[in-house]
Structure formats: structure tokens, C-alpha cells
Motif scaffolding. Structure first.
Motif, short mmCIF file in Angstrom:
data_model
loop_
_atom_site.label_atom_id
_atom_site.label_comp_id
_atom_site.label_asym_id
_atom_site.label_seq_id
_atom_site.Cartn_x
_atom_site.Cartn_y
_atom_site.Cartn_z
N ASP A 33 0.83 -1.20 0.00
CA ASP A 33 0.00 0.00 0.00
C ASP A 33 0.87 1.26 0.00
O ASP A 33 0.58 2.22 -0.71
N ARG A 34 1.95 1.25 0.78
CA ARG A 34 2.86 2.40 0.80
C ARG A 34 3.56 2.57 -0.54
O ARG A 34 3.72 3.70 -1.04
N ILE A 35 4.00 1.45 -1.14
CA ILE A 35 4.67 1.52 -2.45
C ILE A 35 3.73 2.09 -3.50
O ILE A 35 4.12 2.96 -4.29
N ILE A 36 2.48 1.63 -3.51
CA ILE A 36 1.49 2.15 -4.47
C ILE A 36 1.30 3.64 -4.27
O ILE A 36 1.26 4.42 -5.24
N GLY A 37 1.21 4.08 -3.02
CA GLY A 37 1.07 5.51 -2.75
C GLY A 37 2.26 6.31 -3.24
O GLY A 37 2.11 7.39 -3.82
N LEU A 38 3.47 5.77 -3.05
CA LEU A 38 4.67 6.45 -3.54
C LEU A 38 4.71 6.50 -5.06
O LEU A 38 5.12 7.52 -5.64
N ILE A 39 4.28 5.44 -5.70
CA ILE A 39 4.24 5.44 -7.17
C ILE A 39 3.25 6.49 -7.67
O ILE A 39 3.54 7.24 -8.60
N GLN A 40 2.10 6.57 -7.02
CA GLN A 40 1.12 7.59 -7.41
C GLN A 40 1.68 8.99 -7.20
O GLN A 40 1.47 9.88 -8.02
N GLU A 41 2.41 9.19 -6.11
CA GLU A 41 3.06 10.48 -5.87
C GLU A 41 4.10 10.76 -6.95
O GLU A 41 4.20 11.89 -7.46
N ARG A 42 4.88 9.75 -7.32
CA ARG A 42 5.89 9.90 -8.37
C ARG A 42 5.23 10.27 -9.69
O ARG A 42 5.75 11.11 -10.45
N MET A 43 4.09 9.66 -9.99
CA MET A 43 3.37 9.96 -11.23
C MET A 43 2.94 11.43 -11.25
O MET A 43 3.04 12.10 -12.27
N ALA A 44 2.46 11.93 -10.12
CA ALA A 44 2.02 13.32 -10.04
C ALA A 44 3.18 14.28 -10.23
O ALA A 44 3.07 15.28 -10.95
N VAL A 45 4.31 13.99 -9.61
CA VAL A 45 5.49 14.85 -9.75
C VAL A 45 5.99 14.81 -11.19
O VAL A 45 6.35 15.84 -11.77
N SER A 46 5.98 13.64 -11.79
CA SER A 46 6.40 13.51 -13.18
C SER A 46 5.50 14.33 -14.10
O SER A 46 5.99 14.96 -15.05
#
Length: 96
Positions: A33-46
């Protein structure tokens, strides 16, 4: 969960092992769940980076930067890290 059910679900042969597996799986689920949240955050920053680059007249993708990311993951995780980085890059910028 009963002892028999825990053993059946985990594939363990003892109640003690089933308890260890069940606890570890709960931790893995929380990490996922934390990894998925970080990936979603990375997508937003990208997306912010891509928008700024495009608005300034540049290209959506910076291939030299992507190579840096691939190298970073490969050095940290080996060959599977390269595949993971490729998947992350695709999620963050789409297919090129």
C-alpha cells in the motif's frame, strides 16, 4: 481465522509457521500500500515536470534522465531493477 484455516491458507505445516506467515503477509500488504502511494506520488510529480518541459517548448520525455533512472535501479536491484524502472517510467510518462 482458525488454526486449520490459517494452515490451509498459508501452506504452512504448523500453526506456528502459519502465524509467522500471516503476520509477514500483513506487513507485505501494508508495504505494498505504501509503495502504491509512492508510485502515485511519483506519477504526479512527473506530470508536473512534463507540463513544465512542454510549456517551455521542450519535449515531454528527457531520455538522458530516463537513462539515469534506469542505471540507478539497475545498480541497486540488478536486472529486475531495470524492468521495474521501465515499468515506473511507463507509468509516469506513458509509452514512447
Amino acid at each position: 481465522m482458525t488454526a486449520t484455516t490459517a494452515i490451509d491458507v498459508t501452506g504452512a505445516r504448523t500453526t506456528e509457521a502459519a502465524d509467522v506467515i500471516t503476520g509477514a503477509r500483513e506487513r507485505i500488504d501494508a508495504l505494498d500500500d505504501r509503495i502504491i502511494g509512492l508510485i502515485q506520488e511519483r506519477m504526479a510529480v512527473s506530470a508536473v515536470i512534463q507540463e513544465a518541459r512542454i510549456n517551455s517548448g521542450g519535449r515531454r520525455v528527457n531520455l538522458s534522465r530516463e537513462m539515469e533512472v534506469l542505471t540507478h535501479y539497475s545498480e541497486a536491484l540488478g536486472k529486475p531493477g531495470t524492468s521495474l524502472a521501465m515499468t515506473l517510467l511507463e507509468l509516469c510518462r506513458g509509452r514512447i
